[in-house]
Design a protein around this motif. Structure first.
Motif, PDB file in Angstrom:
ATOM      1  N   TRP A   9      49.182  23.508  36.706  1.00 18.43           N
ATOM      2  CA  TRP A   9      49.724  24.594  37.520  1.00 18.43           C
ATOM      3  C   TRP A   9      48.759  25.776  37.453  1.00 18.43           C
ATOM      4  CZ3 TRP A   9      51.650  23.149  32.804  1.00 18.43           C
ATOM      5  CH2 TRP A   9      51.642  24.105  31.791  1.00 18.43           C
ATOM      6  N   TYR A  10      49.020  26.786  38.254  1.00 22.96           N
ATOM      7  CA  TYR A  10      48.133  27.954  38.343  1.00 22.96           C
ATOM      8  C   TYR A  10      48.826  29.161  37.730  1.00 22.96           C
ATOM      9  CZ  TYR A  10      45.427  31.808  40.289  1.00 22.96           C
ATOM     10  OH  TYR A  10      44.677  32.946  40.444  1.00 22.96           O
ATOM     11  N   ASP A  11      48.077  29.840  36.842  1.00 23.67           N
ATOM     12  CA  ASP A  11      48.549  31.074  36.220  1.00 23.67           C
ATOM     13  C   ASP A  11      47.479  32.137  36.446  1.00 23.67           C
ATOM     14  OD1 ASP A  11      49.594  33.107  34.681  1.00 23.67           O
ATOM     15  OD2 ASP A  11      50.227  31.797  33.052  1.00 23.67           O
ATOM     16  N   GLY A  12      47.749  33.048  37.387  1.00 28.23           N
ATOM     17  CA  GLY A  12      46.757  34.062  37.734  1.00 28.23           C
ATOM     18  C   GLY A  12      46.465  35.051  36.634  1.00 28.23           C
ATOM     19  N   ARG A  13      47.278  35.107  35.616  1.00 27.60           N
ATOM     20  CA  ARG A  13      47.025  36.032  34.502  1.00 27.60           C
ATOM     21  C   ARG A  13      45.949  35.512  33.558  1.00 27.60           C
ATOM     22  NH1 ARG A  13      53.121  36.096  32.473  1.00 27.60           N
ATOM     23  NH2 ARG A  13      52.741  33.886  32.897  1.00 27.60           N
ATOM     24  N   LEU A  14      45.644  34.225  33.651  1.00 25.90           N
ATOM     25  CA  LEU A  14      44.682  33.602  32.730  1.00 25.90           C
ATOM     26  C   LEU A  14      43.386  33.279  33.471  1.00 25.90           C
ATOM     27  CD1 LEU A  14      47.136  31.181  30.883  1.00 25.90           C
ATOM     28  CD2 LEU A  14      46.391  33.457  30.148  1.00 25.90           C
ATOM     29  N   THR A  15      42.739  34.314  34.000  1.00 20.12           N
ATOM     30  CA  THR A  15      41.453  34.144  34.688  1.00 20.12           C
ATOM     31  C   THR A  15      40.426  35.079  34.065  1.00 20.12           C
ATOM     32  OG1 THR A  15      42.068  35.791  36.351  1.00 20.12           O
ATOM     33  CG2 THR A  15      42.562  33.470  36.849  1.00 20.12           C
ATOM     34  N   TRP A  16      39.176  34.638  34.051  1.00 22.13           N
ATOM     35  CA  TRP A  16      38.085  35.456  33.524  1.00 22.13           C
ATOM     36  C   TRP A  16      36.765  34.955  34.090  1.00 22.13           C
ATOM     37  CZ3 TRP A  16      40.278  31.469  30.898  1.00 22.13           C
ATOM     38  CH2 TRP A  16      39.441  30.493  30.369  1.00 22.13           C
ATOM     39  N   VAL A  17      35.750  35.819  33.955  1.00 22.64           N
ATOM     40  CA  VAL A  17      34.400  35.464  34.394  1.00 22.64           C
ATOM     41  C   VAL A  17      33.644  34.944  33.185  1.00 22.64           C
ATOM     42  CG1 VAL A  17      32.250  36.304  35.401  1.00 22.64           C
ATOM     43  CG2 VAL A  17      34.450  37.213  36.197  1.00 22.64           C
ATOM     44  N   PRO A  18      33.102  33.746  33.228  1.00 23.49           N
ATOM     45  CA  PRO A  18      32.392  33.194  32.066  1.00 23.49           C
ATOM     46  C   PRO A  18      31.232  34.089  31.637  1.00 23.49           C
ATOM     47  CG  PRO A  18      32.793  31.496  33.709  1.00 23.49           C
ATOM     48  CD  PRO A  18      33.147  32.798  34.351  1.00 23.49           C
ATOM     49  N   PRO A  19      31.193  34.462  30.372  1.00 24.60           N
ATOM     50  CA  PRO A  19      30.087  35.290  29.870  1.00 24.60           C
ATOM     51  C   PRO A  19      28.816  34.485  29.667  1.00 24.60           C
ATOM     52  CG  PRO A  19      31.592  34.734  28.096  1.00 24.60           C
ATOM     53  CD  PRO A  19      32.184  34.159  29.346  1.00 24.60           C
ATOM     54  N   ILE A  20      27.924  35.035  28.921  1.00 21.54           N
ATOM     55  CA  ILE A  20      26.633  34.376  28.683  1.00 21.54           C
ATOM     56  C   ILE A  20      26.829  33.048  27.957  1.00 21.54           C
ATOM     57  CG2 ILE A  20      24.373  34.639  27.586  1.00 21.54           C
ATOM     58  CD1 ILE A  20      24.646  37.631  27.895  1.00 21.54           C
ATOM     59  N   THR A  21      27.862  32.970  27.096  1.00 19.22           N
ATOM     60  CA  THR A  21      28.109  31.737  26.360  1.00 19.22           C
ATOM     61  C   THR A  21      28.723  30.645  27.235  1.00 19.22           C
ATOM     62  OG1 THR A  21      30.214  32.687  25.676  1.00 19.22           O
ATOM     63  CG2 THR A  21      28.357  32.891  24.144  1.00 19.22           C
ATOM     64  N   GLU A  22      29.047  30.984  28.486  1.00 20.16           N
ATOM     65  CA  GLU A  22      29.570  30.017  29.456  1.00 20.16           C
ATOM     66  C   GLU A  22      30.829  29.312  28.939  1.00 20.16           C
ATOM     67  OE1 GLU A  22      26.494  27.357  30.520  1.00 20.16           O
ATOM     68  OE2 GLU A  22      25.286  28.874  31.544  1.00 20.16           O
ATOM     69  N   ILE A  23      31.785  30.093  28.480  1.00 18.80           N
ATOM     70  CA  ILE A  23      33.078  29.552  28.069  1.00 18.80           C
ATOM     71  C   ILE A  23      33.929  29.405  29.324  1.00 18.80           C
ATOM     72  CG2 ILE A  23      35.143  29.908  26.677  1.00 18.80           C
ATOM     73  CD1 ILE A  23      33.487  31.514  24.744  1.00 18.80           C
TER      74      ILE A  23
END
Length: 364
Positions: A92-106
Motif C-alpha cells: 500500500w502507499y503511505d505518503g508520510r514515509l517518503t524521502w530523497v535518497p542521500p549520498i548513501t543511496e538508502i
C-alpha cells in the motif's frame, strides 16, 4: 634458491599488509557511515509530523494483496479441513514515509508493525488459529518501506481452514476449498482490498492431491454490524485426488470380492456355502470400515462407493438368509424320512430322494 624464494614471499607480504589494512579501515568507515545514515533516516521519518501508526495513510487506502501457494500440508476429508502454507505479499502507499535518497543511496528501510500503520487482515474461515496476520509468538514480521512511500509486507502463514467436502465420487473426487481474507477493522470506504492473481509457481506437489490451476477468486462486500460494509476476498483452491494408491488397495480387492460373491452357489454343500458367505461378508465389512473412516460422518453428499459396499453387503445378507432357509428345509425333510428309506438312499442325492427315487435307481 629456496632461501631466495622464502625471502621474496616475505617481502611481498610485507608490502601487502598496509594496503589490506587500509582497505579494511575504509570498509569499516563506509559501513559506519551507512549505519549512521540509516538510523538517522528511520528516526527522521518517524519523528516528522509526529507520525502515528494508529492513523491510516489517507481517507481511503487501497491495499493490494497477492497470495503465493507454497505447499499443501493436509487435506483431511474426515474433519473437513485444509492446511496449507501460503506467502502473503501486501503493498500500500503511505505518503508520510517518503524521502530523497542521500549520498548513501538508502532506498528502503525496515520497520515493524508497531512503528507504521498496517491493515488489520485475517483469514476469516480459519478453524483454529485466531488473530491478525503477520503476528507470531516470536514477534511481528517487519515491513519494508521504500523512499517513494510504498510499503511492502511479506510474511508466511499456515492456516487450517474449513473445507466442505464433496465425497460423491470418492476416491475419484475433486474438492474445492475456499480461503477467505478480509479486513475486519476498517469498513470499505476507509480500506479497500485489491486482489492480484493467485501465484502457484512455487507450489510443491502433493502425493495424494493435485492442484488444478488457475485459482479463481471473487471480491465480495460483506455487511457487518451497524450497517457497515467490509471487503472480503475469497480464493477457491481446487484439488483432485490421485487414485493410484486406492486402485490396488481398495478398488481391485472389492471388485474381486464382488465377482466371487455369486460363486457361492457353485459349492455342493450348504454348510460350505454358509461358511463361504460369512467370509465374504467379513471382508466387505473390513473395507466398509476403512471407507467410513476416510469420509466425514456428516456431509451434504453421499459417497457412491459406500452405497455400493452397503448394497453388496445387503445382497450377501440375502444370500446368507436363503442358504439358512434351504438348510432348515432340507433338515426337516431328512427328519421325516424313515430309517429304512434313509438306509436305501444314503448314497442318493437329496433332490432325487425328494422325487421318490430309491438307491437302486427305481422310482418308488
Amino acid at each position: 634458491m629456496e632461501s631466495f624464494n622464502k625471502l621474496a614471499c616475505l617481502l611481498i607480504l610485507f608490502y601487502m599488509l598496509p594496503s589490506c589494512k587500509c582497505a579494511t579501515i575504509a570498509q569499516s568507515e563506509d559501513d559506519r557511515d551507512f549505519r549512521t545514515e540509516y538510523t538517522r533516516q528511520r528516526e527522521e521519518l518517524l519523528n516528522q509530523s509526529n507520525y502515528d501508526p494508529k492513523v491510516r495513510p489517507s481517507r481511503s487506502t487501497n491495499v493490494t494483496i497477492q497470495l503465493h501457494l507454497h505447499s499443501l500440508n493436509e487435506l483431511d476429508i474426515g474433519s473437513q479441513t485444509l492446511s496449507t502454507t501460503i506467502y502473503f505479499h501486501i503493498t500500500w502507499y503511505d505518503g508520510r514515509l517518503t524521502w530523497v535518497p542521500p549520498i548513501t543511496e538508502i532506498e528502503c528501510i525496515a520497520f515493524t508493525i508497531h512503528e507504521v500503520w498496517t491493515p488489520y487482515l485475517s483469514v476469516r474461515n480459519n478453524k483454529y488459529e485466531k488473530g491478525l496476520l503477520g503476528i507470531y509468538e516470536d514477534g511481528p514480521i517487519p515491513l519494508r518501506v521504500c523512499n517513494n512511500g510504498t510499503v511492502e509486507w511479506i510474511f508466511r502463514v499456515t492456516p487450517i481452514t474449513t473445507c466442505q467436502a464433496d465425497i460423491t465420487h470418492y476416491p475419484y473426487d475433486t474438492q474445492v476449498c475456499p480461503l477467505e481474507v478480509g479486513e475486519w477493522n476498517h469498513p470499505l470506504d476507509e480500506v479497500d482490498l485489491v486482489p492480484l492473481e493467485f501465484v502457484t509457481d512455487s507450489f510443491t506437489t502433493d502425493e495424494e492431491w493435485d492442484l488444478i490451476p488457475p485459482v479463481s477468486l471473487s471480491r465480495k462486500t460483506i455487511h457487518g454490524i451497524g450497517g457497515l460494509t467490509f471487503r472480503r476476498i475469497e480464493y477457491y483452491l481446487e484439488f483432485k485426488r490421485n487414485p493410484n494408491w486406492y486402485i490396488p488397495l481398495l478398488i481391485i480387492p472389492v471388485g474381486v470380492l464382488f465377482i466371487l460373491l455369486p460363486c457361492v452357489f457353485c459349492l455342493p454343500s450348504l454348510e460350505k456355502q454358509l461358511n463361504y458367505l460369512l467370509t465374504i461378508l467379513l471382508s466387505f465389512t473390513v473395507y466398509f470400515t476403512f471407507v467410513s473412516s476416510r469420509v466425514p460422518s456428516v456431509s451434504s453428499s453421499t459417497c457412491n462407493f459406500s452405497v455400493f459396499l452397503a448394497g453388496v453387503m445387503v445382497l450377501g445378507g440375502v444370500f446368507t438368509l436363503l442358504t439358512l432357509v434351504r438348510i432348515r428345509h432340507e433338515t426337516k425333510i431328512r427328519d421325516r424320512c424313515p430309517e429304512r428309506q434313509m438306509s436305501n438312499t444314503e448314497n442318493t442325492p437329496l433332490h432325487l430322494v425328494n422325487h421318490g427315487y430309491q438307491g437302486d435307481g427305481e422310482r418308488s
